[in-house]
Write an enzyme that holds these catalytic residues in place. Structure first.
Site, PDB file in Angstrom:
ATOM      1  CG  ASN A 285      31.216  70.936  87.275  1.00  0.00           C
ATOM      2  OD1 ASN A 285      31.039  71.606  88.282  1.00  0.00           O
ATOM      3  ND2 ASN A 285      32.354  70.316  87.045  1.00  0.00           N
TER       4      ASN A 285
ATOM      5  CE1 TYR B 204      35.086  67.786  87.738  1.00  0.00           C
ATOM      6  CE2 TYR B 204      35.595  66.940  89.918  1.00  0.00           C
ATOM      7  CZ  TYR B 204      35.745  67.904  88.947  1.00  0.00           C
ATOM      8  OH  TYR B 204      36.557  68.987  89.176  1.00  0.00           O
TER       9      TYR B 204
ATOM     10  CG  ASP C 278      33.828  68.769  84.065  1.00  0.00           C
ATOM     11  OD1 ASP C 278      34.487  68.757  83.008  1.00  0.00           O
ATOM     12  OD2 ASP C 278      34.106  69.501  85.029  1.00  0.00           O
TER      13      ASP C 278
ATOM     14  CG  ASN D  37      37.982  68.730  84.063  1.00  0.00           C
ATOM     15  OD1 ASN D  37      37.914  69.940  83.906  1.00  0.00           O
ATOM     16  ND2 ASN D  37      37.564  68.125  85.164  1.00  0.00           N
TER      17      ASN D  37
ATOM     18  CG  HIS E 260      31.198  73.575  84.370  1.00  0.00           C
ATOM     19  ND1 HIS E 260      31.849  72.705  83.537  1.00  0.00           N
ATOM     20  CD2 HIS E 260      32.099  73.891  85.345  1.00  0.00           C
ATOM     21  CE1 HIS E 260      33.085  72.504  83.975  1.00  0.00           C
ATOM     22  NE2 HIS E 260      33.253  73.210  85.081  1.00  0.00           N
TER      23      HIS E 260
END
Length: 612
Positions: free
Chosen positions: A9, A156, A195, A197, A313
């Site tokens: 990221n 993402y 990523d 999250n 990141h």
């Protein structure tokens, strides 16, 4: 010859395509060398189609596939780069649902002929109807590449910032889960990277016990949230509280980071930059490399590159062996991550060419397709059929019988679409000078010059532009002022024929003994004085002096920050210790990390004035 897949990221890097983590400027190719990767998956590129540049697309030896946001500017974005000498995909798609279309096509990916599909698209009833599929794939969050050996999904996932995005995030994760499970059910191998999250377990975030205690939450409450629950049902060894959901009875992916580092603590991939939490390693692991069970043994290593800075990141990677087991037979990996016939027994049989480009490749975007080398544009010899220009300031149009080369047609079209100022300019009465002497600027067309507020009512001598650098620093010279009736009442007048000196928005005018108006003495003196902005700035610095800031417990200068949290103190500035946040995530006493010093700026100013 192993193959490495790296995910990063790049949020926080202003331009990752001219990455410069050290003093010297690093090119994008150099960044790939630093990563030592063959497939690079980037998230949060935060660019649009108009922002694409040569160093992003025309990377020597690499191909690239973008998913860009359709509406929001500087938001999200995913890119996958593949090294042509190692691997070449056979299919490429944008989006997770298959609803989008390829370039120059009106057919959705999932409606293409079966031999052109990657497959695994969500079926009717598998997805929630809270957020429609077009909206899910409109933010540039996913690129899917298929190699003969496996399907690579670079994604993402939406972050959890406020309640308004909860439905979108959950619907996106549902679609991701469904697509992966459908692909695995088809018998395809899957690699998921990006990523996500999502914090998978307590070991994947710093000081979770203390943080949950402050929020009055239990571990079960925290990991039973919809996103974390879904993710732990997707991966092997995921801890799921209660019965599994329908359709998610079995896990399908391995978390390679934990597979190779099962008990490693502090293996974080993201740190909050506002708190300067990276030096103390107060972060979380939310970036992953995952693979389906039928290719788990293909990977020989997976880890993070926490020493690589530039973003909030760090990269994560997975390394594939050069030889893998397929149906009980050992084969060279490069034979099955390239189109048929490109490699044989690990050796190249034919070279990669532009014929291997897929429709989604950014190199086929019209702005970059079959681009000429820029050096050829400057060093190409002029054609003998082109008539010699009469002067360096104007040239005759090329003969209509000439046909531009195919690679020159785009440039020719561009030049024809722009008007030539020479052709529209009136013929000069005298021959044009042959040197480089600069001439006064004049209108380049026969149309009358547009009248503006500055030119109305002025003589030609007063409407000229700035004549010298000295004139830039001098106030405008005063012209003849005709007093209007509004001056007596203080209202603004529109009948000023010339420029005058202003102070606080009011013209300074003085009458002599004959009743005639003339500039005030102050204005007359100012008309001869040159104002130096640098000198003025230094004068203010001498008056105000250097700002004194308080010291923290370490005896070091504090830093000044602004409160942005909604509430009564929003907008107030304060002083605090400048050191990084420690591993505990809280301010500490008598340690090398951030101390507990906190002073409101208003309180500090008050104490300073009292002390003085």
């Amino acid at each position: 010859m192993v193959v490495r897949i790296t995910s990063w990221n790049v949020n926080g890097i202003r331009n990752p395509f001219s990455y410069q983590p050290w003093r010297e400027r690093r090119t994008f190719t150099s960044m790939f060398d630093i990563l030592e990767a063959d497939i690079v998956v980037m998230q949060e590129t935060k660019i649009q189609r108009k922002d694409l540049q040569d160093d992003m697309v025309l990377v020597p030896g690499w191909d690239v596939y973008f998913s860009l946001p359709k509406h929001k500017k500087g938001y999200s974005g995913v890119a996958i780069y593949t090294r042509n000498s190692v691997c070449a995909p056979i299919r490429a798609e944008e989006g997770i649902t298959g609803i989008l279309t390829g370039p120059n096509s009106t057919t959705s990916f999932r409606d293409l002929p079966q031999d052109q599909q990657i497959g695994g698209y969500p079926k009717l009833g598998q997805l929630s109807s809270v957020v429609d599929e077009v909206t899910l794939d409109s933010e540039g969050r996913c690129v899917i590449l298929e190699f003969p050996a496996f399907v690579l999904i670079g994604t993402y996932s939406p972050a959890t910032r406020d309640e308004t995005r909860d439905d979108f995030k959950q619907c996106y994760l549902d679609a991701l889960d469904v697509r992966i499970r459908n692909l695995v059910a088809m018998g395809k191998r899957v690699v998921l990277t990006g990523d996500l999250n999502i914090i998978r377990a307590g070991i994947d975030t710093a000081n979770i016990g203390e943080r949950l205690r402050k929020e009055s939450l239990t571990m079960q409450d925290f990991f039973s949230s919809p996103g974390r629950r879904l993710f732990n049902q997707l991966v092997y060894e995921g801890e799921v509280y209660g019965a599994r959901d329908d359709g998610r009875e079995e896990p399908v992916l391995w978390d390679l980071g934990r597979l190779f580092n099962p008990s490693r603590e502090g293996m974080f991939t993201c740190w909050e930059t506002k708190k300067n939490a990276r030096p103390g390693n107060f972060g979380s692991r939310i970036d992953y490399i995952l693979c389906s069970d039928n290719m788990k043994d293909w990977f020989i290593d997976s880890n993070i590159q926490e020493g690589l800075h530039g973003s909030d990141h760090c990269p994560v990677f997975g390394t594939l062996s050069d030889k893998v087991q397929v149906s009980g037979k050992e084969v060279h990996l490069r034979d099955i991550i390239n189109p048929a016939g490109m490699f044989k027994n690990g050796e190249r049989s034919r070279e990669w060419t532009t014929k291997d480009l897929l429709p989604l490749s950014a190199k086929l975007i019209p702005e970059f397709d079959r681009r000429r080398n820029i050096k050829d544009m400057f060093f190409k010899k002029p054609s003998t059929n082109t008539p010699k220009a009469a002067s360096p300031l104007a040239s005759e149009p090329a003969s209509s019988s000439q046909t531009p080369l195919p690679e020159e047609q785009d440039l020719a079209t561009l030049s024809q679409s722009q008007p030539r100022s020479e052709s529209s300019a009136p013929s000069p009465s005298k021959s044009a000078p042959t040197g480089l002497k600069r001439t006064p600027s004049k209108p380049l067309s026969n149309r009358p010059q547009k009248k503006t507020k500055n030119t109305l009512g002025k003589e030609p001598s007063l409407s000229k532009g700035q004549s010298s650098l000295m004139g830039f620093f001098k106030p405008k010279s005063t012209g003849n002022l005709s007093k209007s009736p509004n001056e007596e009442t203080g209202q603004k007048s529109d009948s000023l024929d010339g420029a005058c000196d202003f102070e606080n928005g009011n013209a300074q005018v003085k009458e002599d003994i004959n009743g005639k108006q003339k500039p005030a003495p102050a204005a007359a003196e100012q008309s001869e004085k040159v104002f130096d902005p640098i000198e003025s700035k230094e004068s203010w610095s001498k008056i105000l002096g250097k700002r004194v800031v308080p010291k923290c417990e370490h005896g070091e200068d504090c830093i000044s920050l602004l409160t942005k949290k909604p509430g009564i103190n929003c907008g107030r500035s304060f002083y605090m210790c400048s050191r990084p946040l420690g591993p505990s995530g809280d301010k500490e006493k008598n340690t090398q990390w951030r101390c507990r010093t906190f002073i409101w700026s208003s309180d500090w100013n008050q104490s300073q004035s009292q002390a003085g």
